[in-house]
Design a protein around this motif. Sequence first.
Motif, PDB file in Angstrom:
ATOM      1  N   LEU A  19       7.628  43.779  43.055  1.00  0.00           N
ATOM      2  CA  LEU A  19       8.096  42.744  44.312  1.00  0.00           C
ATOM      3  C   LEU A  19       7.332  41.819  43.938  1.00  0.00           C
ATOM      4  O   LEU A  19       7.412  40.754  45.068  1.00  0.00           O
ATOM      5  CB  LEU A  19       6.895  43.382  45.417  1.00  0.00           C
ATOM      6  CG  LEU A  19       7.838  44.638  45.192  1.00  0.00           C
ATOM      7  CD1 LEU A  19       6.595  45.921  46.434  1.00  0.00           C
ATOM      8  CD2 LEU A  19       9.202  44.482  46.321  1.00  0.00           C
ATOM      9  N   ARG A  20       6.004  41.560  43.354  1.00  0.00           N
ATOM     10  CA  ARG A  20       5.251  40.209  43.725  1.00  0.00           C
ATOM     11  C   ARG A  20       6.303  39.124  43.174  1.00  0.00           C
ATOM     12  O   ARG A  20       6.685  37.884  43.450  1.00  0.00           O
ATOM     13  CB  ARG A  20       3.705  39.961  42.778  1.00  0.00           C
ATOM     14  CG  ARG A  20       2.694  40.819  43.525  1.00  0.00           C
ATOM     15  CD  ARG A  20       1.706  40.792  42.952  1.00  0.00           C
ATOM     16  NE  ARG A  20       1.076  41.199  41.907  1.00  0.00           N
ATOM     17  CZ  ARG A  20       1.666  42.290  41.651  1.00  0.00           C
ATOM     18  NH1 ARG A  20       0.827  43.073  42.504  1.00  0.00           N
ATOM     19  NH2 ARG A  20       0.948  42.920  40.341  1.00  0.00           N
ATOM     20  N   THR A  21       6.903  39.913  41.874  1.00  0.00           N
ATOM     21  CA  THR A  21       7.522  38.686  41.219  1.00  0.00           C
ATOM     22  C   THR A  21       8.918  38.043  41.929  1.00  0.00           C
ATOM     23  O   THR A  21       9.453  37.035  41.949  1.00  0.00           O
ATOM     24  CB  THR A  21       7.997  39.348  39.743  1.00  0.00           C
ATOM     25  OG1 THR A  21       7.054  39.545  38.672  1.00  0.00           O
ATOM     26  CG2 THR A  21       9.700  38.088  38.549  1.00  0.00           C
ATOM     27  N   GLY A  34      11.393  33.987  45.424  1.00  0.00           N
ATOM     28  CA  GLY A  34      11.717  33.915  46.643  1.00  0.00           C
ATOM     29  C   GLY A  34      12.766  34.700  46.770  1.00  0.00           C
ATOM     30  O   GLY A  34      13.558  34.092  47.935  1.00  0.00           O
ATOM     31  N   LEU A  35      12.717  35.910  46.428  1.00  0.00           N
ATOM     32  CA  LEU A  35      13.998  36.785  47.005  1.00  0.00           C
ATOM     33  C   LEU A  35      13.424  37.839  48.116  1.00  0.00           C
ATOM     34  O   LEU A  35      14.541  38.089  49.066  1.00  0.00           O
ATOM     35  CB  LEU A  35      14.832  37.432  45.940  1.00  0.00           C
ATOM     36  CG  LEU A  35      15.334  36.625  44.572  1.00  0.00           C
ATOM     37  CD1 LEU A  35      15.517  37.621  43.339  1.00  0.00           C
ATOM     38  CD2 LEU A  35      16.489  35.927  45.147  1.00  0.00           C
ATOM     39  N   LEU A  36      11.862  37.794  47.919  1.00  0.00           N
ATOM     40  CA  LEU A  36      10.984  38.652  48.997  1.00  0.00           C
ATOM     41  C   LEU A  36      10.254  37.497  49.806  1.00  0.00           C
ATOM     42  O   LEU A  36       9.913  36.839  48.733  1.00  0.00           O
ATOM     43  CB  LEU A  36      10.416  39.735  48.599  1.00  0.00           C
ATOM     44  CG  LEU A  36      11.223  41.052  48.222  1.00  0.00           C
ATOM     45  CD1 LEU A  36      10.847  42.112  47.377  1.00  0.00           C
ATOM     46  CD2 LEU A  36      12.387  41.300  49.223  1.00  0.00           C
ATOM     47  N   THR A  37      10.155  37.897  50.790  1.00  0.00           N
ATOM     48  CA  THR A  37       8.624  37.064  51.259  1.00  0.00           C
ATOM     49  C   THR A  37       7.495  38.513  51.739  1.00  0.00           C
ATOM     50  O   THR A  37       7.990  39.681  52.277  1.00  0.00           O
ATOM     51  CB  THR A  37       8.809  36.458  52.751  1.00  0.00           C
ATOM     52  OG1 THR A  37      10.241  35.574  52.313  1.00  0.00           O
ATOM     53  CG2 THR A  37       7.398  36.261  53.413  1.00  0.00           C
ATOM     54  N   HIS A  38       6.439  38.182  51.777  1.00  0.00           N
ATOM     55  CA  HIS A  38       5.474  39.232  51.491  1.00  0.00           C
ATOM     56  C   HIS A  38       4.845  38.833  53.181  1.00  0.00           C
ATOM     57  O   HIS A  38       4.544  37.449  53.310  1.00  0.00           O
ATOM     58  CB  HIS A  38       4.138  38.784  50.395  1.00  0.00           C
ATOM     59  CG  HIS A  38       3.094  39.776  50.305  1.00  0.00           C
ATOM     60  ND1 HIS A  38       1.758  39.725  50.505  1.00  0.00           N
ATOM     61  CD2 HIS A  38       3.100  41.285  50.731  1.00  0.00           C
ATOM     62  CE1 HIS A  38       0.581  40.299  50.118  1.00  0.00           C
ATOM     63  NE2 HIS A  38       2.143  42.047  50.761  1.00  0.00           N
TER      64      HIS A  38
END
Length: 101
Positions: free
Chosen positions: A47-49, A54-58
């Motif tokens: 998830l962090r990677t 830029g594929l996910l936002t935390h």
Amino acid sequence: MRKSGSWMTIWDDRILEYIRKEDSGSPKQLAESGYVRVSKSHVSRRLRTLAEHGLLTHLGNGVYVITERGEAYLDGELDTGEAGSDASLEADSGNGDGNEG
């Protein structure tokens, strides 16, 4: 057809698919879902990677949501291995500022 970068693993597609379907996800939810069969700590690293690329936002508290880039990747519109993929997606979306919110 999806074009994954050399930095991606086989589980990244599954993680992105789950988060798109559920609208968000955390390491605990993903690990308990049965959709991915790896440890919670491994999911957390992926998830962090994915967020770094830029594929996910935390959102905080371990919760992630998919970005426009993540959607484009899943739809086969983004090559995550291409050096210029960031700029080309921003130009296509008309945003160009690189901000997620």
